[in-house]
Design an enzyme around this catalytic site. Sequence first.
Site, PDB file in Angstrom:
ATOM      1  N   LEU A  56       0.831  -1.208   0.000  1.00 50.49           N
ATOM      2  CA  LEU A  56       0.000   0.000   0.000  1.00 50.49           C
ATOM      3  C   LEU A  56       0.859   1.250   0.000  1.00 50.49           C
ATOM      4  CD1 LEU A  56      -2.822  -0.983   2.465  1.00 50.49           C
ATOM      5  CD2 LEU A  56      -2.955  -0.662   0.008  1.00 50.49           C
ATOM      6  N   SER A 297     -10.395 -13.165  11.468  1.00 48.58           N
ATOM      7  CA  SER A 297     -10.812 -11.811  11.828  1.00 48.58           C
ATOM      8  C   SER A 297     -11.154 -11.700  13.303  1.00 48.58           C
ATOM      9  CB  SER A 297     -12.026 -11.405  11.004  1.00 48.58           C
ATOM     10  OG  SER A 297     -12.574 -10.243  11.554  1.00 48.58           O
ATOM     11  N   ARG A 343      -6.001  -6.370  21.645  1.00 49.30           N
ATOM     12  CA  ARG A 343      -5.257  -7.529  21.163  1.00 49.30           C
ATOM     13  C   ARG A 343      -4.183  -8.000  22.135  1.00 49.30           C
ATOM     14  NH1 ARG A 343      -4.382  -5.580  14.861  1.00 49.30           N
ATOM     15  NH2 ARG A 343      -6.528  -5.985  14.270  1.00 49.30           N
ATOM     16  N   HIS A 414       1.861 -10.670  14.216  1.00 50.53           N
ATOM     17  CA  HIS A 414       0.984 -10.117  13.211  1.00 50.53           C
ATOM     18  C   HIS A 414       1.535  -8.845  12.587  1.00 50.53           C
ATOM     19  CE1 HIS A 414      -2.673  -8.962  11.294  1.00 50.53           C
ATOM     20  NE2 HIS A 414      -2.823  -7.904  12.033  1.00 50.53           N
ATOM     21  N   GLU A 438       4.645   0.070   6.943  1.00 52.42           N
ATOM     22  CA  GLU A 438       5.017  -0.715   8.120  1.00 52.42           C
ATOM     23  C   GLU A 438       6.525  -0.688   8.361  1.00 52.42           C
ATOM     24  OE1 GLU A 438       3.172  -4.607   8.221  1.00 52.42           O
ATOM     25  OE2 GLU A 438       4.278  -5.181  10.019  1.00 52.42           O
TER      26      GLU A 438
HETATM   27  C1  LIG Z   1      -3.134 -11.332   7.925  1.00 49.38           C
HETATM   28  C2  LIG Z   1      -3.024  -9.858   8.097  1.00 49.38           C
HETATM   29  C3  LIG Z   1      -4.172  -9.081   8.164  1.00 49.38           C
HETATM   30  C4  LIG Z   1      -4.085  -7.717   8.296  1.00 49.38           C
HETATM   31  N1  LIG Z   1      -5.247  -7.000   8.368  1.00 49.38           N
HETATM   32  C5  LIG Z   1      -5.170  -5.656   8.516  1.00 49.38           C
HETATM   33  C6  LIG Z   1      -6.359  -4.891   8.571  1.00 49.38           C
HETATM   34  O1  LIG Z   1      -7.459  -5.406   8.499  1.00 49.38           O
HETATM   35  N2  LIG Z   1      -6.258  -3.556   8.705  1.00 49.38           N
HETATM   36  C7  LIG Z   1      -5.050  -2.938   8.781  1.00 49.38           C
HETATM   37  O2  LIG Z   1      -5.019  -1.728   8.869  1.00 49.38           O
HETATM   38  N3  LIG Z   1      -3.899  -3.649   8.714  1.00 49.38           N
HETATM   39  C8  LIG Z   1      -3.934  -4.988   8.596  1.00 49.38           C
HETATM   40  N4  LIG Z   1      -2.768  -5.700   8.547  1.00 49.38           N
HETATM   41  C9  LIG Z   1      -1.482  -5.001   8.507  1.00 49.38           C
HETATM   42  C10 LIG Z   1      -1.201  -4.455   7.120  1.00 49.38           C
HETATM   43  O3  LIG Z   1      -1.635  -5.367   6.160  1.00 49.38           O
HETATM   44  C11 LIG Z   1       0.266  -4.187   6.837  1.00 49.38           C
HETATM   45  O4  LIG Z   1       0.813  -3.505   7.888  1.00 49.38           O
HETATM   46  C12 LIG Z   1       0.440  -3.324   5.604  1.00 49.38           C
HETATM   47  O5  LIG Z   1      -0.230  -3.892   4.531  1.00 49.38           O
HETATM   48  C13 LIG Z   1       1.904  -3.109   5.242  1.00 49.38           C
HETATM   49  O6  LIG Z   1       1.977  -2.438   3.996  1.00 49.38           O
HETATM   50  P1  LIG Z   1       3.344  -1.926   3.418  1.00 49.38           P
HETATM   51  O7  LIG Z   1       3.026  -1.190   2.178  1.00 49.38           O
HETATM   52  O8  LIG Z   1       4.071  -1.180   4.450  1.00 49.38           O
HETATM   53  O9  LIG Z   1       4.222  -3.203   3.095  1.00 49.38           O
HETATM   54  P2  LIG Z   1       3.944  -4.570   2.323  1.00 49.38           P
HETATM   55  O10 LIG Z   1       2.570  -4.683   1.843  1.00 49.38           O
HETATM   56  O11 LIG Z   1       4.464  -5.633   3.196  1.00 49.38           O
HETATM   57  O12 LIG Z   1       4.835  -4.469   1.032  1.00 49.38           O
HETATM   58  C14 LIG Z   1       6.191  -4.666   1.037  1.00 49.38           C
HETATM   59  C15 LIG Z   1       6.715  -4.498  -0.360  1.00 49.38           C
HETATM   60  O13 LIG Z   1       8.115  -4.407  -0.328  1.00 49.38           O
HETATM   61  C16 LIG Z   1       8.683  -5.273  -1.266  1.00 49.38           C
HETATM   62  N5  LIG Z   1       9.988  -5.642  -0.734  1.00 49.38           N
HETATM   63  C17 LIG Z   1      10.274  -6.170   0.466  1.00 49.38           C
HETATM   64  N6  LIG Z   1      11.596  -6.327   0.593  1.00 49.38           N
HETATM   65  C18 LIG Z   1      12.158  -5.901  -0.550  1.00 49.38           C
HETATM   66  C19 LIG Z   1      13.482  -5.811  -1.028  1.00 49.38           C
HETATM   67  N7  LIG Z   1      14.521  -6.176  -0.297  1.00 49.38           N
HETATM   68  N8  LIG Z   1      13.692  -5.346  -2.274  1.00 49.38           N
HETATM   69  C20 LIG Z   1      12.651  -4.955  -3.053  1.00 49.38           C
HETATM   70  N9  LIG Z   1      11.385  -5.007  -2.623  1.00 49.38           N
HETATM   71  C21 LIG Z   1      11.146  -5.467  -1.393  1.00 49.38           C
HETATM   72  C22 LIG Z   1       7.715  -6.369  -1.441  1.00 49.38           C
HETATM   73  O14 LIG Z   1       7.863  -6.964  -2.716  1.00 49.38           O
HETATM   74  C23 LIG Z   1       6.405  -5.622  -1.312  1.00 49.38           C
HETATM   75  O15 LIG Z   1       6.072  -5.084  -2.561  1.00 49.38           O
HETATM   76  C24 LIG Z   1      -2.836  -7.086   8.391  1.00 49.38           C
HETATM   77  C25 LIG Z   1      -1.690  -7.855   8.341  1.00 49.38           C
HETATM   78  C26 LIG Z   1      -1.778  -9.231   8.218  1.00 49.38           C
HETATM   79  C27 LIG Z   1      -0.515 -10.030   8.245  1.00 49.38           C
END
Ligand SMILES: Cc1cc2nc3c(=O)[nH]c(=O)nc-3n(C[C@H](O)[C@H](O)[C@H](O)COP(=O)(O)OP(=O)(O)OC[C@H]3O[C@@H](n4cnc5c(N)ncnc54)[C@H](O)[C@@H]3O)c2cc1C
Lengths: 656, 252, 259
Positions: A56, A297, A343, A414, A438
């Site tokens: 995201l 959930s 939680r 999580h 994150e």
């Molecule tokens: C099962 C589950 C349910 C969840 N439900 C919720 C919810 O209902 N509501 C809520 O708010 N949050 C929820 N969360 C938390 C939330 O989903 C995450 O915190 C959030 O999506 C993280 O997004 P991000 O963009 O930071 O990273 P990510 O979506 O983890 O994306 C990481 C990106 O980095 C790339 N990447 C990683 N390392 C490298 C590298 N070395 N080189 C190049 N690319 C790399 C990957 O390819 C990926 O594209 C949930 C989490 C889980 C595990």
Amino acid sequence: MSSQSTAPTAAQNATLDSKCPQGPIQDRWDRHRFQTKLVNPANKRRFHVLVVGTGLAGASAAATLAELGYRVSVFCIHESPRRAHSIAAQGGINAAKNYPNDGDSIWRLFYDTIKGGDYRARESNVYRLAQISNHIIDQCVAQGVPFAREYGGLLSNRSFGGAQVSRTFYARGQTGQQLLLGAYQALMRQVGEKKIQLYSRREMLDVVVADGVARGIVCRELGSGKIESFAGDAVLLATGGYGNVFYLSTNAKLSNATAAWRAHRRGAFFANPCFTQIHPTCIPVSGSHQSKLTLMSESLRNDGRVWVPQKRDDDRPPAAIPAAERDYFLERKYPSFGNLVPRDVASRNAKQVCDEGRGVGSSKMSVYLDFGDAIARDGAPKIAEKYGNLFQMYQRITAEDPYHSPMRIYPAVHYTMGGLWVDYNLESTIPGLFVLGEANFSDHGANRLGASALMQGLADGYFVIPATLGSHLAGRKLPPVSTAHPAFAAAEQDVQQRVERLLSINGKRGADDFHRELGLIVWNYCGMARNAKGLDLALGKVGALREEFWHNLRVLGSAQELNQSLERAGRVADFLELAELMIVDARHREESCGGHFREEYQTEDGEARRNDAQFAYAAAWQHTAPGADKGGQPSWSLHKEPLNFEFVSLSQRSYQ
Amino acid sequence: MNNRLFALATSSIGRKALMALTGLGLIGFLVVHLAGNLTLLAGSDGAAFNSYARTIESNPLLPLAEVGLAALFLAHIVLGIRQAAGNREARPVGYRQFQSHGNRKVSTSSMLVTGLIVLVFLVVHISDFRLAARHPQGLAYMVHERMRQPLGAAVYLLGVGALGVHLWHAFQSLFQSLGLRHPRYSPLIDKAGRGLAVLLALGFAVLPVYTWVASPAKAAAKAPAESTSSAVSGPHDSSPAAATPSVTKEPR
Amino acid sequence: MSADHAPSSGMRLTLNIWRQSGPADAGRMETYHLDGISPDMSFLEMLDVLNVRLEREGREPVAFDHDCREGICGSCGVMIDGNAHGPEAETATCQLHMRSFADGAALTIEPFRAKGFPVLKDLVLDRSAFDRIIAAGGFISANTGCAVDANSTPVAKSDAELSMDAAQCIGCGACVAACPNAAAMLFVGAKIAHLGLLPQGQPERSKRVLAMARQMEAEGFGSCSNYYECEAACPKAISVENIARLNRDYLRAGLTTRD
Ligand SMILES: Cc1cc2nc3c(=O)[nH]c(=O)nc-3n(C[C@H](O)[C@H](O)[C@H](O)COP(=O)(O)OP(=O)(O)OC[C@H]3O[C@@H](n4cnc5c(N)ncnc54)[C@H](O)[C@@H]3O)c2cc1C
Ligand code: FES
């Protein structure tokens, strides 16, 4: 060691400058945007921004920056940007829209987030997050995210994670998927228009710091193993959380800390690494083959009652245990919140009863989540309507039917609140290196509220970074740089050597094997409950494991091909160091707060006891042996960013 | 013809739509054709049928209609083959094992085969009745003659059978290809399509059966055996046959 | 890999797996024997076990894509005995458990096959064709910041639900894999329906469908013969109604757009 510089960290031993604006909190973001230099529209296309990660945070940032006219390159380890871990988020996304008219406001979302984070987050950031939350929903709807709706055609909200207002927007149980697809589509539109260059299956293995500023990255093309460098004017890391340090977690298998950790080694401080979130309602481990855990959930706790037998080692099937011999421990201990406690509280209590020998299931490491009463009260069809898909998922995984016997659940890792330290601009301690989503530490303090991670990731990407990037691009003199700069060759060489090293150890154990062992150590000693003795023990164990790793690792295949074992080995190597820092951080924080529960610091009722006088700060760790890669002893020094609470008064959380 | 239309007609979705439309046209033709055939059943002398045939043949617009019909057939066939060839290319390496779970019946996966059988039959059929010299006793007589022969009847039944199988899938499929699908109506269309397939196949099969069952004696009575090309070699040796004045030769 | 030592309980399996060292390799099936498999393992965990044993024997593990292991990221996906994602309906490969197979079974495991999905290694594919189809038009152009209040555009609940039904697509490519023509119509149709059912999607509706369909063909996917194998293979049970919508929108756009 190379000639590549690490960031000069002006902050060395000084307190960190969060660059938070002053004044009334409502005006801070406006004022900050006004004071931030704008990049001349004609100049934007001259600036090349490297965005690592397409979750995201990364996808939304890349799309928006390209829309603004920047030249953008995007990298992800996945085959497609759409497969990022964000896709798996289920429950929903918060916003202070107050559509249900139930008393919500920006201020309340701000307050709830600060309180939920147990007063370990920055007020300015959190307020900004709450302000932006509303624009996120507007933006997502405009992109075609099919949020749930009422019959009148307007958006539907639900209450989530124990919140007392209904502020969560959702798309069935697939909110993360729909939000990510929205951001991914926006990203792909720019790819189609050639404003974004997309590099998938690229793993970033180093940040290139040239003349004290982050000016590029080094990647491995995962299909061919080719090491490639990319130069740019700013580097954005949106590489997700590090929950997989525990091996078993609800995170996707590829989620990893490597990008963040490589940056950390180049001078980016890592903040609050010990703040990890354990989610109470996950499907328990079924055997030693288990490769990941599945979240169910939180909404299940609205109707399910959590219990264990009163006696230890009670092997009777649940139906044979009469009500009088059951311990509904959450209802017993927290009469007012009952099964809906936050939680961390729910998780800790489940662990406690299992540790007492009262856990259920063959492993004795789970508690019942019983829908018997709800089904008797509302009838099975009503329950099926609410939770049918979750019941089905549970049944598919466990082959047990929750309509007839209680579910079994256990907490699982999580989310990670800790991450690379960033200031109000989302800039790390390496100038020009920004961290989003994150991967940064900024907004959730010691505990994240449900449905707030999606909000933060999109806030960072859609709205914050597009505004704050100017501070760097327009505010600093950036001499043109290309991959011909010696820092690139040096970084490439480091990466190359490290890859070769991993392949040449030629020991006996696979990377996964080390990872499982590491996970167990961290889970046992730095998981739901920690204490000084255990942490000291764990530090030794992790050190020894890391030592063994570099002598006894076995990776087959070569560096010049798709080699998933090699990829995993590199990530495990970084987890091994990160685990050490988590333990160091948990050891140093002699208080309990949010997800960090130190057994020594609890109230008489067994609740977390904060120590605001001493620990109301973000702990930002600087890696002090940056050259000591490849198994050398890491070491860190601590920098404290004091947290001032001007608008929310500190109080002890109580859910009784 | 502008570019957009050309692109539309040559795109895979456009081609499928054209197949659907041509198919629909052909189904229309079949219905009319069948109705005509069934006049054979009206009276034992075939007078109704012969006069029906004559009416059509004397219509000055017939050549035009025949050209149109031929074009429909040709387009449908060429598109079908083109599509099948393209689809083969889309999976250069096949599976060791493959199991079907779709709505595929024999009819679905055999569209190309049944289509080709119908094509062969068509050629025989045209050469038998359309291109062959008209027998002085009229078309009805020729039909009886043809159907009386086991081989002739068998070829006819095979063609008609293949047609039925083809249509079993085709009707609902053409709606799908034209984008006409709705949960309320599609099941009806599905049923209607199958009903139509059965009706057409049975309807056309009535002829030989009728010939054999209803008037075997009459059919056997006069068998000048002058007759005709064998079904298999039909297309080749029928064309040289002298044209009767009533037959307008088509360019094919 | 042999079953000779260690009297192991659990299931025994014979696995015939496609091995291909790289895009240029011709590839071949190889047979492995595996025992001690728990019926509670997921299919991918079974492959994990196989890989650990292979590594221990100094043989290269089988490469396969996976990530979320809960049926949402669309990374996983193999043909198991000729079934895309295996024998269970509405189940992605990662959600499949070994209890779905008989003890002693011989399983044939092949990559999804299509010209549009070249094999990179073993069971790992390059499905970036799907990304390019989306880049061609699978979006609503709404620059960040320009949006009006979310509730200013009401959407009928039934439309929102239908849109969501289609939007659930995980982009795994099982529809292509199961289609005898290797057509990508369900994937494209799902996106057309997701966006086309919403008021926000109307301005670009014609442009979108023309561009996506053009890219779909350019990627070498086959055409639709209405076999409906795709719907049956789809782990999210996305309906072929979406293909009809794609056809409809495409024909309408092709016939009526002015530019
Ligand atoms: C099962 C589950 C349910 C969840 N439900 C919720 C919810 O209902 N509501 C809520 O708010 N949050 C929820 N969360 C938390 C939330 O989903 C995450 O915190 C959030 O999506 C993280 O997004 P991000 O963009 O930071 O990273 P990510 O979506 O983890 O994306 C990481 C990106 O980095 C790339 N990447 C990683 N390392 C490298 C590298 N070395 N080189 C190049 N690319 C790399 C990957 O390819 C990926 O594209 C949930 C989490 C889980 C595990
Ligand atoms: S691994 Fe994500 S869908 Fe199977």
